[in-house]
Design a protein around this motif. Structure first.
Motif, short mmCIF file in Angstrom:
data_model
loop_
_atom_site.label_atom_id
_atom_site.label_comp_id
_atom_site.label_asym_id
_atom_site.label_seq_id
_atom_site.Cartn_x
_atom_site.Cartn_y
_atom_site.Cartn_z
N ILE A 7 38.07 29.87 55.93
CA ILE A 7 37.30 31.12 56.00
C ILE A 7 38.00 32.22 55.20
O ILE A 7 37.35 33.12 54.65
N GLN A 8 39.31 32.16 55.08
CA GLN A 8 40.03 33.12 54.25
C GLN A 8 39.66 32.94 52.77
O GLN A 8 39.44 33.92 52.06
N ASN A 9 39.56 31.69 52.34
CA ASN A 9 39.14 31.41 50.95
C ASN A 9 37.71 31.85 50.71
O ASN A 9 37.38 32.38 49.64
N LEU A 10 36.86 31.62 51.70
CA LEU A 10 35.46 32.03 51.57
C LEU A 10 35.37 33.56 51.45
O LEU A 10 34.60 34.08 50.64
N ALA A 11 36.17 34.25 52.25
CA ALA A 11 36.19 35.71 52.20
C ALA A 11 36.68 36.20 50.84
O ALA A 11 36.13 37.16 50.27
N TYR A 12 37.70 35.54 50.30
CA TYR A 12 38.23 35.92 48.99
C TYR A 12 37.15 35.77 47.91
O TYR A 12 36.95 36.66 47.07
N ASN A 13 36.43 34.65 47.92
CA ASN A 13 35.38 34.41 46.93
C ASN A 13 34.24 35.42 47.07
O ASN A 13 33.66 35.86 46.08
N TRP A 14 33.94 35.78 48.30
CA TRP A 14 32.89 36.79 48.56
C TRP A 14 33.28 38.14 47.97
O TRP A 14 32.47 38.79 47.29
N LEU A 15 34.50 38.56 48.20
CA LEU A 15 34.96 39.85 47.67
C LEU A 15 34.99 39.85 46.15
O LEU A 15 34.68 40.86 45.51
N GLN A 16 35.37 38.71 45.57
CA GLN A 16 35.35 38.61 44.11
C GLN A 16 33.94 38.75 43.57
O GLN A 16 33.70 39.41 42.55
N LEU A 17 32.97 38.16 44.26
CA LEU A 17 31.57 38.25 43.86
C LEU A 17 31.08 39.70 43.92
O LEU A 17 30.37 40.16 43.02
N LEU A 18 31.47 40.41 44.96
CA LEU A 18 31.04 41.80 45.11
C LEU A 18 31.51 42.65 43.93
O LEU A 18 30.79 43.54 43.48
N ALA A 87 28.29 44.86 55.82
CA ALA A 87 29.33 44.01 55.24
C ALA A 87 29.30 42.62 55.85
O ALA A 87 29.36 41.60 55.14
N LEU A 88 29.18 42.55 57.18
CA LEU A 88 29.18 41.26 57.86
C LEU A 88 27.94 40.43 57.50
O LEU A 88 28.01 39.21 57.33
N ARG A 89 26.81 41.10 57.38
CA ARG A 89 25.58 40.39 56.99
C ARG A 89 25.69 39.87 55.56
O ARG A 89 25.21 38.79 55.24
N SER A 90 26.33 40.67 54.70
CA SER A 90 26.54 40.23 53.32
C SER A 90 27.41 38.98 53.29
O SER A 90 27.12 38.03 52.56
#
Length: 311
Positions: A7-18, A87-90
């Motif tokens: 989930i940490q990796n998923l969060a990192y990829n999400w922030l990069q996308l943003l 943010a959480l929904r995103s």
């Protein structure tokens, strides 16, 4: 970031996308990261175990409501909670697009209602006074600095720019002479072209004529006392001093000049769609707030002047 490695990796990829695709500002991305970090940290304590992607997807509405209740205990305002939910929904939508399943609990949660704060424009004569050097003639500051501040504020009131947009203009793009439009990059990296009226052009020309520095064509148009890029804080402090001179409330900020630009255009018959384009609003609903401001102004004038108005 709390939670297991996946989930940490998923969060990192999400922030990069943003940042790369949605072009959100670094501050917004930082806020979204903080929101997710707080939520995952709460879940670890609330559920008594390390949160995983599967655990996030299978959350119950009760889990999310418990988090919101916990945030309320900390005296967090509704607007901040709205942003946190966004943010959480995103993040949940990103997890779904990545093939991890649908976090349906978020669709069962309603966003808190927030009071609608209307823009607070200045009176036309006040806005005009703030864009001129005469108001600050008694200050012990060099004339070119007064001219610089007047030019920046003229762009805010005369063209509806945000202060960040005015300070990003390069010297080679200065709207003087035959150049009567400027291209600015607003929120979300959106570009728009804005007309510059002769009064604003003259203010910028006066500043350039008195500026003691040789400005690089690719450098900033507006510079500080030592020749470096001008900080927004300097303009905010200048307006703060003007508030004292004019007896204005704290709502009289540089951004209030942008509100004044929109409200005064609307009151003179400006087209709402046109004003939306000039301001660079993504949604017409944002621009429509100014219609409520104008309606409130008219009602106030009616109540104070009409002989049949209720006393």
């Amino acid at each position: 970031m709390p939670g297991n490695r996946a989930i940490q990796n998923l969060a990192y990829n999400w922030l990069q996308l943003l940042g790369k695709q949605r072009r959100l500002s670094p501050k917004t991305i930082e806020a979204y990261a903080r929101d997710l970090r707080q939520f995952l940290g709460f879940l670890c304590a609330h559920l008594g175990e390390e949160i995983t992607i599967e655990g996030f997807i299978n959350l119950k509405p009760l889990d999310i409501r418990a988090f919101l209740a916990d945030r309320r205990k900390g005296d967090i305002q509704s607007r901040s909670i709205m942003r946190q939910l966004a943010a959480l929904r995103s993040f949940a939508r990103f997890a779904e697009r990545e093939g991890h399943g649908i976090a349906s609990a978020f669709s069962a949660i309603s966003s808190p209602k927030t009071p609608q704060n209307l823009p607070r424009p200045l009176a036309p004569q006040t806005a005009k006074a703030m864009t001129e050097t005469e108001l600050r003639a008694g200050e012990e500051r060099e004339q070119w600095i007064l001219a610089r501040d007047a030019a920046v504020l003229s762009l805010l009131y005369g063209s509806g720019l945000r202060i960040s947009e005015a300070l990003q203009i390069k010297r080679q793009d200065a709207p003087i002479g035959k150049i009567d439009t400027i291209t600015v990059i607003g929120k979300g990296g959106k570009t728009r072209s804005v007309p510059v009226i002769p009064t604003v052009q003259k203010a910028i020309e006066s500043y350039l004529e008195s500026c003691p520095y040789t400005l690089s064509p690719t450098g900033p148009l507006f510079v500080g006392a030592r020749g470096g890029a001008l900080s927004p804080r300097i303009i905010q402090l200048a307006v703060q001093r003007m508030r004292g001179a004019l007896g204005l409330p704290e709502s009289a900020t540089p951004h209030a000049l942008r509100h004044s630009f929109a409200t005064h255009l609307l009151s003179r018959g400006g087209d709402l769609r046109g004003i939306q384009e000039l301001l660079g609003h993504a949604s017409l609903s944002t621009t429509q707030l100014y219609t409520k401001v104008d309606a409130a102004r008219l009602m106030s004038a009616f109540e104070s002047a009409h002989p049949r108005a209720a006393k």
